[in-house]
Design a protein around this motif. Structure first.
Motif, PDB file in Angstrom:
ATOM      1  N   ALA A 250       0.847  -1.192   0.000  1.00 56.01           N
ATOM      2  CA  ALA A 250       0.000   0.000   0.000  1.00 56.01           C
ATOM      3  C   ALA A 250       0.880   1.238   0.000  1.00 56.01           C
ATOM      4  CB  ALA A 250      -0.907   0.001   1.219  1.00 56.01           C
ATOM      5  N   SER A 251       0.407   2.269  -0.673  1.00 55.57           N
ATOM      6  CA  SER A 251       1.149   3.527  -0.684  1.00 55.57           C
ATOM      7  C   SER A 251       1.045   4.192   0.686  1.00 55.57           C
ATOM      8  CB  SER A 251       0.597   4.461  -1.758  1.00 55.57           C
ATOM      9  OG  SER A 251      -0.685   4.929  -1.376  1.00 55.57           O
ATOM     10  N   VAL A 252       1.932   5.113   0.924  1.00 58.98           N
ATOM     11  CA  VAL A 252       1.908   5.860   2.181  1.00 58.98           C
ATOM     12  C   VAL A 252       0.569   6.593   2.339  1.00 58.98           C
ATOM     13  CG1 VAL A 252       3.020   7.706   3.497  1.00 58.98           C
ATOM     14  CG2 VAL A 252       4.410   6.080   2.236  1.00 58.98           C
ATOM     15  N   VAL A 253       0.032   7.101   1.235  1.00 65.24           N
ATOM     16  CA  VAL A 253      -1.249   7.811   1.277  1.00 65.24           C
ATOM     17  C   VAL A 253      -2.377   6.855   1.672  1.00 65.24           C
ATOM     18  CG1 VAL A 253      -2.951   9.044  -0.125  1.00 65.24           C
ATOM     19  CG2 VAL A 253      -0.523   9.559  -0.376  1.00 65.24           C
ATOM     20  N   THR A 254      -2.384   5.645   1.101  1.00 60.00           N
ATOM     21  CA  THR A 254      -3.405   4.653   1.443  1.00 60.00           C
ATOM     22  C   THR A 254      -3.307   4.270   2.912  1.00 60.00           C
ATOM     23  OG1 THR A 254      -3.436   3.773  -0.799  1.00 60.00           O
ATOM     24  CG2 THR A 254      -4.263   2.322   0.939  1.00 60.00           C
ATOM     25  N   ILE A 255      -2.109   4.062   3.393  1.00 59.55           N
ATOM     26  CA  ILE A 255      -1.917   3.716   4.805  1.00 59.55           C
ATOM     27  C   ILE A 255      -2.381   4.864   5.680  1.00 59.55           C
ATOM     28  CG2 ILE A 255      -0.198   3.206   6.588  1.00 59.55           C
ATOM     29  CD1 ILE A 255       1.382   1.716   4.364  1.00 59.55           C
ATOM     30  N   ASP A 256      -2.049   6.095   5.304  1.00 57.79           N
ATOM     31  CA  ASP A 256      -2.450   7.262   6.078  1.00 57.79           C
ATOM     32  C   ASP A 256      -3.978   7.384   6.131  1.00 57.79           C
ATOM     33  OD1 ASP A 256      -1.692   9.645   7.552  1.00 57.79           O
ATOM     34  OD2 ASP A 256      -2.462  10.765   5.829  1.00 57.79           O
ATOM     35  N   ARG A 257      -4.633   7.182   5.014  1.00 55.20           N
ATOM     36  CA  ARG A 257      -6.101   7.265   4.983  1.00 55.20           C
ATOM     37  C   ARG A 257      -6.735   6.136   5.785  1.00 55.20           C
ATOM     38  NH1 ARG A 257      -6.703   8.985  -1.344  1.00 55.20           N
ATOM     39  NH2 ARG A 257      -6.117  11.162  -1.013  1.00 55.20           N
ATOM     40  N   THR A 258      -6.174   4.943   5.676  1.00 55.41           N
ATOM     41  CA  THR A 258      -6.696   3.811   6.442  1.00 55.41           C
ATOM     42  C   THR A 258      -6.489   4.046   7.927  1.00 55.41           C
ATOM     43  OG1 THR A 258      -6.270   2.310   4.604  1.00 55.41           O
ATOM     44  CG2 THR A 258      -6.530   1.325   6.781  1.00 55.41           C
ATOM     45  N   PHE A 259      -5.323   4.547   8.291  1.00 57.74           N
ATOM     46  CA  PHE A 259      -5.057   4.862   9.698  1.00 57.74           C
ATOM     47  C   PHE A 259      -6.036   5.928  10.186  1.00 57.74           C
ATOM     48  CE2 PHE A 259      -2.933   7.364  12.980  1.00 57.74           C
ATOM     49  CZ  PHE A 259      -2.710   6.371  13.913  1.00 57.74           C
ATOM     50  N   GLY A 260      -6.312   6.924   9.358  1.00 55.80           N
ATOM     51  CA  GLY A 260      -7.281   7.958   9.716  1.00 55.80           C
ATOM     52  C   GLY A 260      -8.657   7.380   9.958  1.00 55.80           C
ATOM     53  N   MET A 261      -9.055   6.394   9.138  1.00 59.13           N
ATOM     54  CA  MET A 261     -10.335   5.728   9.328  1.00 59.13           C
ATOM     55  C   MET A 261     -10.358   4.994  10.651  1.00 59.13           C
ATOM     56  SD  MET A 261     -11.749   2.418   9.354  1.00 59.13           S
ATOM     57  CE  MET A 261     -10.388   1.519   8.678  1.00 59.13           C
ATOM     58  N   ILE A 262      -9.278   4.270  10.960  1.00 53.64           N
ATOM     59  CA  ILE A 262      -9.218   3.525  12.216  1.00 53.64           C
ATOM     60  C   ILE A 262      -9.275   4.491  13.394  1.00 53.64           C
ATOM     61  CG2 ILE A 262      -7.761   2.048  13.656  1.00 53.64           C
ATOM     62  CD1 ILE A 262      -6.748   0.774  11.009  1.00 53.64           C
ATOM     63  N   ALA A 263      -8.516   5.583  13.314  1.00 55.20           N
ATOM     64  CA  ALA A 263      -8.533   6.582  14.388  1.00 55.20           C
ATOM     65  C   ALA A 263      -9.927   7.190  14.549  1.00 55.20           C
ATOM     66  CB  ALA A 263      -7.505   7.674  14.110  1.00 55.20           C
ATOM     67  N   SER A 264     -10.582   7.452  13.446  1.00 52.91           N
ATOM     68  CA  SER A 264     -11.934   8.013  13.494  1.00 52.91           C
ATOM     69  C   SER A 264     -12.906   7.030  14.151  1.00 52.91           C
ATOM     70  CB  SER A 264     -12.389   8.347  12.076  1.00 52.91           C
ATOM     71  OG  SER A 264     -13.635   8.955  12.087  1.00 52.91           O
ATOM     72  N   PHE A 265     -12.789   5.756  13.783  1.00 52.82           N
ATOM     73  CA  PHE A 265     -13.637   4.734  14.397  1.00 52.82           C
ATOM     74  C   PHE A 265     -13.369   4.639  15.899  1.00 52.82           C
ATOM     75  CE2 PHE A 265     -14.120   0.339  15.874  1.00 52.82           C
ATOM     76  CZ  PHE A 265     -15.489   0.200  15.714  1.00 52.82           C
ATOM     77  N   LEU A 266     -12.095   4.642  16.275  1.00 51.67           N
ATOM     78  CA  LEU A 266     -11.751   4.541  17.694  1.00 51.67           C
ATOM     79  C   LEU A 266     -12.218   5.766  18.476  1.00 51.67           C
ATOM     80  CD1 LEU A 266      -8.250   2.900  17.390  1.00 51.67           C
ATOM     81  CD2 LEU A 266     -10.351   1.844  18.241  1.00 51.67           C
ATOM     82  N   LYS A 267     -12.187   6.918  17.847  1.00 51.86           N
ATOM     83  CA  LYS A 267     -12.720   8.120  18.486  1.00 51.86           C
ATOM     84  C   LYS A 267     -14.219   7.964  18.722  1.00 51.86           C
ATOM     85  CE  LYS A 267     -13.057  13.116  17.902  1.00 51.86           C
ATOM     86  NZ  LYS A 267     -12.768  14.252  17.018  1.00 51.86           N
ATOM     87  N   TYR A 268     -14.908   7.372  17.747  1.00 50.12           N
ATOM     88  CA  TYR A 268     -16.352   7.151  17.849  1.00 50.12           C
ATOM     89  C   TYR A 268     -16.696   6.234  19.022  1.00 50.12           C
ATOM     90  CZ  TYR A 268     -21.007   5.491  16.572  1.00 50.12           C
ATOM     91  OH  TYR A 268     -22.336   5.148  16.592  1.00 50.12           O
ATOM     92  N   ILE A 269     -15.854   5.222  19.278  1.00 55.40           N
ATOM     93  CA  ILE A 269     -16.126   4.301  20.384  1.00 55.40           C
ATOM     94  C   ILE A 269     -15.352   4.670  21.659  1.00 55.40           C
ATOM     95  CG2 ILE A 269     -16.774   2.394  18.859  1.00 55.40           C
ATOM     96  CD1 ILE A 269     -14.000   1.136  19.473  1.00 55.40           C
ATOM     97  N   TYR A 270     -14.834   5.898  21.695  1.00 56.77           N
ATOM     98  CA  TYR A 270     -14.129   6.432  22.871  1.00 56.77           C
ATOM     99  C   TYR A 270     -12.907   5.609  23.266  1.00 56.77           C
ATOM    100  CZ  TYR A 270     -18.458   9.053  23.226  1.00 56.77           C
ATOM    101  OH  TYR A 270     -19.528   9.856  22.945  1.00 56.77           O
ATOM    102  N   ARG A 271     -12.125   5.180  22.258  1.00 56.62           N
ATOM    103  CA  ARG A 271     -10.905   4.413  22.523  1.00 56.62           C
ATOM    104  C   ARG A 271      -9.731   4.957  21.719  1.00 56.62           C
ATOM    105  NH1 ARG A 271     -11.485  -1.393  22.987  1.00 56.62           N
ATOM    106  NH2 ARG A 271      -9.450  -1.134  23.903  1.00 56.62           N
ATOM    107  N   LEU A 272      -9.722   6.255  21.490  1.00 55.85           N
ATOM    108  CA  LEU A 272      -8.705   6.886  20.649  1.00 55.85           C
ATOM    109  C   LEU A 272      -7.286   6.701  21.188  1.00 55.85           C
ATOM    110  CD1 LEU A 272      -8.342   8.490  18.073  1.00 55.85           C
ATOM    111  CD2 LEU A 272      -8.671  10.582  19.382  1.00 55.85           C
ATOM    112  N   GLU A 273      -7.135   6.453  22.474  1.00 55.38           N
ATOM    113  CA  GLU A 273      -5.797   6.288  23.058  1.00 55.38           C
ATOM    114  C   GLU A 273      -5.049   5.105  22.449  1.00 55.38           C
ATOM    115  OE1 GLU A 273      -8.399   3.485  25.250  1.00 55.38           O
ATOM    116  OE2 GLU A 273      -8.637   5.583  24.703  1.00 55.38           O
ATOM    117  N   ILE A 274      -5.761   4.181  21.831  1.00 58.33           N
ATOM    118  CA  ILE A 274      -5.129   2.996  21.237  1.00 58.33           C
ATOM    119  C   ILE A 274      -4.150   3.386  20.129  1.00 58.33           C
ATOM    120  CG2 ILE A 274      -5.602   0.958  19.800  1.00 58.33           C
ATOM    121  CD1 ILE A 274      -8.160   0.567  21.418  1.00 58.33           C
ATOM    122  N   VAL A 275      -4.460   4.387  19.345  1.00 59.78           N
ATOM    123  CA  VAL A 275      -3.616   4.731  18.203  1.00 59.78           C
ATOM    124  C   VAL A 275      -2.575   5.804  18.511  1.00 59.78           C
ATOM    125  CG1 VAL A 275      -5.290   4.011  16.456  1.00 59.78           C
ATOM    126  CG2 VAL A 275      -5.332   6.350  17.306  1.00 59.78           C
TER     127      VAL A 275
END
Length: 101
Positions: A46-71
């Protein structure tokens, strides 16, 4: 794309004996590494951009479930700066010929 990336992440978690309810830093780091190493996207790295966007999605999901500290401490590939080509790269007569065409 958010839904698709979350679906792909959830499928990967299930295959690696995890799930979204028990997500942790190690699983997120393993997923980012698997993307980087080409183990997720049809054996393509995966390109750095794809990884960055995927990481952003994971961070957004974790923020939604109040577990942002994981990332907080996830290591991601570094973005390479884009090299800018100077407008002086063409000679004057080459520029004129280009503009005429």
């Amino acid at each position: 794309m958010y839904s698709y990336r979350l679906y792909r992440f959830r499928r990967w978690l299930q295959r690696s004996n995890g799930n979204l309810e028990r997500i942790n830093l190690l699983k997120v780091q393993q997923y980012v590494n698997a993307l980087r190493d080409g183990k997720i996207l049809w054996n393509e790295k995966a390109s750095v951009v794809t990884i960055d966007r995927t990481f952003g999605m994971i961070a957004s999901f974790l923020k939604y479930i109040y577990r942002l500290e994981i990332v907080k401490d996830i290591r991601q590939p570094k973005k390479q700066p884009i090299l800018k080509i100077s407008s002086q790269a063409l000679r004057r007569n080459e520029k004129n010929r280009l503009f005429r065409k």
